[in-house]
Design an enzyme around this catalytic site. Structure first.
Site, mmCIF file in Angstrom:
data_model
loop_
_atom_site.group_PDB
_atom_site.id
_atom_site.type_symbol
_atom_site.label_atom_id
_atom_site.label_comp_id
_atom_site.label_asym_id
_atom_site.label_seq_id
_atom_site.Cartn_x
_atom_site.Cartn_y
_atom_site.Cartn_z
ATOM 1 N N LYS A 33 -9.349 -14.650 -7.471
ATOM 2 C CA LYS A 33 -9.409 -13.337 -8.034
ATOM 3 C C LYS A 33 -8.749 -12.561 -8.845
ATOM 4 O O LYS A 33 -8.374 -12.698 -9.947
ATOM 5 C CB LYS A 33 -10.276 -13.178 -7.072
ATOM 6 C CG LYS A 33 -11.561 -12.377 -8.357
ATOM 7 C CD LYS A 33 -12.830 -11.596 -7.994
ATOM 8 C CE LYS A 33 -13.627 -10.668 -8.798
ATOM 9 N NZ LYS A 33 -14.688 -9.916 -8.213
ATOM 10 N N VAL A 74 -2.100 -0.805 9.075
ATOM 11 C CA VAL A 74 -1.224 -1.367 10.593
ATOM 12 C C VAL A 74 -1.260 -0.540 10.898
ATOM 13 O O VAL A 74 -1.684 0.690 11.208
ATOM 14 C CB VAL A 74 0.291 -2.140 10.045
ATOM 15 C CG1 VAL A 74 -0.217 -3.442 9.430
ATOM 16 C CG2 VAL A 74 0.887 -1.079 9.467
ATOM 17 N N LYS A 98 -13.499 -5.098 -3.082
ATOM 18 C CA LYS A 98 -13.227 -4.589 -4.278
ATOM 19 C C LYS A 98 -11.781 -4.261 -4.972
ATOM 20 O O LYS A 98 -11.259 -4.007 -4.772
ATOM 21 C CB LYS A 98 -13.917 -3.491 -5.081
ATOM 22 C CG LYS A 98 -15.925 -3.165 -5.333
ATOM 23 C CD LYS A 98 -16.525 -4.298 -5.581
ATOM 24 C CE LYS A 98 -17.936 -4.106 -5.131
ATOM 25 N NZ LYS A 98 -19.281 -4.972 -5.582
ATOM 26 N N THR A 99 -11.801 -5.600 -6.107
ATOM 27 C CA THR A 99 -10.760 -5.735 -6.555
ATOM 28 C C THR A 99 -10.752 -4.785 -7.825
ATOM 29 O O THR A 99 -9.345 -5.085 -9.132
ATOM 30 C CB THR A 99 -10.305 -7.233 -7.319
ATOM 31 O OG1 THR A 99 -11.215 -7.434 -8.227
ATOM 32 C CG2 THR A 99 -10.738 -8.042 -5.770
ATOM 33 N N GLU A 130 17.316 14.824 13.087
ATOM 34 C CA GLU A 130 16.351 13.950 12.859
ATOM 35 C C GLU A 130 16.392 13.140 11.665
ATOM 36 O O GLU A 130 15.895 12.131 11.729
ATOM 37 C CB GLU A 130 14.809 15.382 12.897
ATOM 38 C CG GLU A 130 14.365 15.852 11.824
ATOM 39 C CD GLU A 130 15.144 17.012 11.641
ATOM 40 O OE1 GLU A 130 14.979 18.262 11.067
ATOM 41 O OE2 GLU A 130 15.601 17.249 12.734
ATOM 42 N N ASP A 183 0.266 8.556 -15.013
ATOM 43 C CA ASP A 183 0.878 9.638 -15.301
ATOM 44 C C ASP A 183 2.034 9.639 -16.609
ATOM 45 O O ASP A 183 2.115 8.703 -16.874
ATOM 46 C CB ASP A 183 1.365 9.755 -13.588
ATOM 47 C CG ASP A 183 0.819 10.182 -12.535
ATOM 48 O OD1 ASP A 183 -1.083 9.864 -12.662
ATOM 49 O OD2 ASP A 183 1.618 9.540 -11.787
ATOM 50 N N CYS A 207 18.158 23.697 14.200
ATOM 51 C CA CYS A 207 18.304 25.070 12.927
ATOM 52 C C CYS A 207 17.258 26.021 13.222
ATOM 53 O O CYS A 207 17.778 26.666 14.004
ATOM 54 C CB CYS A 207 17.936 23.926 11.848
ATOM 55 S SG CYS A 207 18.190 25.901 10.403
ATOM 56 N N SER A 258 -0.221 7.805 -2.774
ATOM 57 C CA SER A 258 0.176 8.005 -1.353
ATOM 58 C C SER A 258 -0.690 6.816 -0.387
ATOM 59 O O SER A 258 -1.257 6.551 0.249
ATOM 60 C CB SER A 258 -0.758 9.134 0.138
ATOM 61 O OG SER A 258 -0.219 10.487 -0.814
ATOM 62 N N GLU A 316 12.252 2.468 -6.605
ATOM 63 C CA GLU A 316 10.348 3.176 -6.377
ATOM 64 C C GLU A 316 10.896 3.981 -7.715
ATOM 65 O O GLU A 316 10.947 5.274 -7.757
ATOM 66 C CB GLU A 316 10.658 4.075 -5.173
ATOM 67 C CG GLU A 316 9.317 4.232 -5.034
ATOM 68 C CD GLU A 316 8.980 5.133 -3.430
ATOM 69 O OE1 GLU A 316 7.851 6.289 -3.761
ATOM 70 O OE2 GLU A 316 9.864 5.537 -2.599
ATOM 71 N N HIS A 366 20.100 18.977 11.901
ATOM 72 C CA HIS A 366 18.860 18.836 12.011
ATOM 73 C C HIS A 366 19.669 17.186 12.431
ATOM 74 O O HIS A 366 19.397 16.085 11.378
ATOM 75 C CB HIS A 366 18.240 18.991 10.402
ATOM 76 C CG HIS A 366 17.764 20.077 10.145
ATOM 77 N ND1 HIS A 366 16.480 19.926 9.990
ATOM 78 C CD2 HIS A 366 18.382 20.736 9.300
ATOM 79 C CE1 HIS A 366 16.421 21.659 9.845
ATOM 80 N NE2 HIS A 366 17.511 21.718 8.917
#
Length: 541
Positions: free
Chosen positions: A227, A245, A191-192, A513, A151, A385, A19, A144, A511
């Site tokens: 770093k 953002v 923290k890196t 959207e 995993d 729908c 996520s 992607e 649909h």
């Protein structure tokens, strides 16, 4: 595997935790490379064994995004289509389940000539060939890899993209890794170490990322970038701050300001024009300048999981932008509406009611009550729908006086099935990929809200459902005032219904959207929000 040297490949992996926003990062990279005049396509590789997400619960996987060709895909494809102009298809999303199914079928057909079928090379070759097929004809393919580095499930995909660098040549392949740089309040520091460990895990697999996208809630200093670059074996300019953002449409602009597109062009040895980011910059200005708010009640059963309505939420945002208003989504649990004798408290100060798609009988009567409340109180209503089907059931019961009106989805023995199975669905026993899926034509009626919105005689919209308006009840319902404003010209199936003498009451079987974009809001969402604003202003006056 055939080599398509004309296409450049960008592989995006993620580390530390899930996520972080790989999908948005991939979509934003597509947007900025399109702004440079490149043709792009986005591909999502999902490690789960399901063939597709079509049968997965929204609680498990979020929204199922449907493409024109009827593929049920990961919700990240929605991000890709909203951020770029590239139309996507079933080729742009594949899973471990699809890969293994294809390889096993080939083995059964004797295509491997008696060889022992193994993860390497047979599974990895299948993955690579599908990537090449989906990328064909584009300047850049942005791929992607789902899941998190480390995993077990994603290892075959990572091995396949590792091989890609050798197959296609290093100047044609770029690895970008999205990671997290957490801020620890007690220490007052970013923290890196998680980023270092994530890159180390990726390098153990044999992949050295050239660019790091470092997600953080505070800006990375020059010293911190240096770093990270040192410990992760990348150039300092290749450490890109992916800062949190206010809205997701800022991400392409932030990436451009960080110089991400310059690094991509440099590493892939490409020539492009200067990026034209004015559209995105204007969008952000509009986003920030709005003051008025329209309150929209979204009535559903997945109200606590916004990923279930990802495209819907974005479509409302796009429509609000073009109407110069902010949209406040008030999620109303449909089951709560079933329990209350007086549901008016759920719709106080509401300027529009939206009932989205869904499956199953949970909360159905609550959604019917929401449609009735919108109809009787002249509140703008948009049913999508299932939301359209339940508006028809409500109208049939309370205006058409058909007391037994229902959908056979919820009552197979309904005396008056105003919503019923498609005839060719009755013998289907499998669940996956068996619905009415993908783009279908719709002819619009003159003088309707639908025609006013689209300004076209015919449109094409995407579907995902099994049940339809039962045309046997068309005459009975239209005589009572129901308006059929859109229908499929080939089958006569009802696509859009409306009500007369109402500010704006529209239900659509498809649909909408799925086709809304930030700079091209969907016409029905645009006019729904416009009606909501008019209702809001009339009450204020």
């Amino acid at each position: 595997m055939s080599h398509k040297k004309s296409t450049k490949y960008i592989f995006i992996t993620g580390g530390v935790l899930s996520s972080l926003g790989k999908g948005l990062a991939a979509a934003s990279i597509g947007a900025i490379m399109e702004a440079r005049g490149m043709t792009v396509t986005n591909i999502k590789l999902d490690p789960y064994i399901n063939v597709d997400p079509g049968t997965m619960s929204p609680f498990q996987h979020g929204e199922v995004f449907v493409t024109d060709d009827g593929a049920e895909t990961d919700l990240d494809l929605g991000h890709y289509e909203r951020f770029t102009s590239s139309p996507l298809s079933a080729r742009n999303n594949f899973t471990t389940g699809q890969i293994y199914d294809s390889v096993i079928q080939k083995e059964r057909n004797g295509e491997y000539l008696g060889k022992t079928v193994q993860v390497i090379p047979h599974i990895t070759n299948e993955i690579k060939s599908r990537i090449v097929e989906a990328a064909d004809g584009n300047d850049i393919a942005i791929v992607e890899i789902g899941g998190t580095v480390g995993d077990i499930e994603s290892l075959p995909f990572l091995e396949a993209i590792r091989q890609f660098g050798f197959d296609m040549g290093r100047s044609n392949v770029l690895y970008i890794h999205l990671t997290l740089v957490p801020y620890i309040p007690t220490a007052g520091e970013l923290k890196t170490k998680p980023t270092q460990h994530s890159v180390q895990k990726l390098r153990e697999i044999g992949i050295q990322p050239q660019i790091l996208l470092c997600r953080s809630e505070k800006r990375l200093s020059t010293e911190l970038k240096e770093k990270i670059a040192l410990f992760c074996n990348v150039e300092k300019d290749a450490v890109i701050n992916a800062i949190d953002v206010a809205n997701i449409y800022q991400v392409p602009v932030e990436f451009h300001r960080e110089g991400l597109d310059e690094r991509i062009v440099e590493y892939l040895n490409m020539w492009t024009r200067e990026p034209r980011m004015q559209g995105w910059e204007k969008l952000i200005e509009t986003f920030d300048s709005r003051t008025a708010v329209v309150d929209i009640a979204v009535v559903g059963k997945y109200v606590k999981l916004t990923d279930s309505y990802k495209s819907l939420n974005e479509a409302l945002e796009h429509a609000a932008l073009v109407n110069g208003t902010r949209v406040n989504r008030v999620y109303v649990d449909a089951e709560a509406l079933m329990a209350d004798d007086d549901i008016s408290r759920h719709f106080e100060n509401i300027h529009g009611i939206l009932v989205p798609g869904g499956f199953g009988d949970r909360g159905v009567e609550g959604k019917i009550r929401a449609a009735q409340y919108a109809r009787t109180h002249n509140i703008p209503y948009f049913g999508i729908c299932l939301g359209m089907q339940l508006a028809v059931v409500e109208f049939a019961r309370h205006v058409g006086h058909i007391e037994g009106a229902n959908s056979t989805e919820f009552d197979q023995g309904a005396t008056d099935p105003v919503i019923d199975y498609l005839p060719d669905q009755r013998l289907i026993t499998k669940k996956g990929g068996t619905m009415r899926l993908g783009a279908y034509r719709c002819a619009l009626a003159q003088g309707t809200n639908a025609m006013a919105a689209y300004q076209s005689n015919e449109i094409s919209e995407r579907h995902r459902h099994r049940y339809e308006f039962n045309n046997a009840y068309e005459k009975q319902l239209t005589e009572k005032g129901l308006i059929i404003s859109g229908r499929n010209p080939e089958t006569g199936l009802v696509e859009i219904v409306e009500l007369p003498d109402h500010p704006w009451f529209v239900g659509c079987q498809f649909h909408p959207e799925f086709k809304s974009k930030p700079m091209q809001p969907h016409p029905l969402f645009r006019d729904f929000i416009k009606a909501g604003c008019t209702y809001r202003d009339s009450r204020a006056g």
